[in-house]
Enzyme design. Sequence first.
Site, PDB file in Angstrom:
ATOM      1  CD  GLU A   1      -0.707   6.621  -5.568  1.00 19.08           C
ATOM      2  OE1 GLU A   1      -1.283   5.860  -4.777  1.00 19.08           O
ATOM      3  OE2 GLU A   1       0.463   6.432  -5.946  1.00 19.08           O
TER       4      GLU A   1
ATOM      5  CG  ASN B   1      -1.155   2.538   2.039  1.00 21.82           C
ATOM      6  OD1 ASN B   1      -0.788   3.350   2.882  1.00 21.82           O
ATOM      7  ND2 ASN B   1      -0.578   1.354   1.898  1.00 21.82           N
TER       8      ASN B   1
HETATM    9  N1  THU Z   1       0.249   1.445  -2.740  1.00 25.93           N
HETATM   10  C1  THU Z   1      -0.178   2.753  -2.820  1.00 25.93           C
HETATM   11  O1  THU Z   1      -0.794   3.272  -1.891  1.00 25.93           O
HETATM   12  N2  THU Z   1       0.099   3.443  -3.943  1.00 25.93           N
HETATM   13  C2  THU Z   1       0.789   2.953  -4.997  1.00 25.93           C
HETATM   14  O2  THU Z   1       0.880   3.619  -6.035  1.00 25.93           O
HETATM   15  C3  THU Z   1       1.485   1.668  -4.875  1.00 25.93           C
HETATM   16  C4  THU Z   1       0.962   0.780  -3.805  1.00 25.93           C
HETATM   17  C5  THU Z   1      -0.095   0.670  -1.548  1.00 25.93           C
HETATM   18  C6  THU Z   1      -1.193  -0.343  -1.770  1.00 25.93           C
HETATM   19  C7  THU Z   1      -0.902  -1.349  -0.665  1.00 25.93           C
HETATM   20  O3  THU Z   1      -1.588  -0.920   0.496  1.00 25.93           O
HETATM   21  C8  THU Z   1       0.592  -1.229  -0.421  1.00 25.93           C
HETATM   22  O4  THU Z   1       1.019  -0.047  -1.080  1.00 25.93           O
HETATM   23  C9  THU Z   1       1.402  -2.412  -0.950  1.00 25.93           C
HETATM   24  O5  THU Z   1       1.130  -2.636  -2.288  1.00 25.93           O
END
Ligand code: THU
Length: 151
Positions: free
Chosen positions: A64, A51
């Site tokens: 993702e 992320n």
């Molecule tokens: N996050 C992801 O990277 N993938 C997901 O499917 C769920 C949430 C990240 C986004 C944000 O940076 C952090 O988790 C908290 O929501």
Amino acid sequence: MSAAQRAAAPDWERLRLLAIEAMERAYAPYSRFKVGAAALVDDGRLVSGCNVENAGYGVTLCAECGLVSELVRTGGGRLTAFACVDARGEPCAPCGRCRQLLSEHAAPGMELAMPGGIMTIDEVLPERFTRDSLSAAQRPAPTPAHQEART
Ligand code: THU
């Protein structure tokens, strides 16, 4: 289980380790919730992502997003197995938007390592919106203005 099925079984530990490696690179200064994702492609490639947050919170890219971007950039294909981890290396459930994102590139029966165990893409996103949903009710493409008959 047949020999072919055994050979095709995803190496979940390898995927988890790749997801952890990606998670360690995450940029998450706002939520401080680092995520890493890794997947196996139907041609044997591995792809991953982390992320990447932003001061404009809504601009944040989920792990993702990076994974799917790498999939397309490195030649496309279909995802057959997917793992996502949090900062502890524990399975993390993909958010709803990311389930849709993954489903566009999923092989039939794609498996996901969820917190409760292995699930298929149909189980995590039943009745999903696909390109077939689009074509079912799609209006004909508009005729370019210069081709329209004068009346
Ligand atoms: N996050 C992801 O990277 N993938 C997901 O499917 C769920 C949430 C990240 C986004 C944000 O940076 C952090 O988790 C908290 O929501």
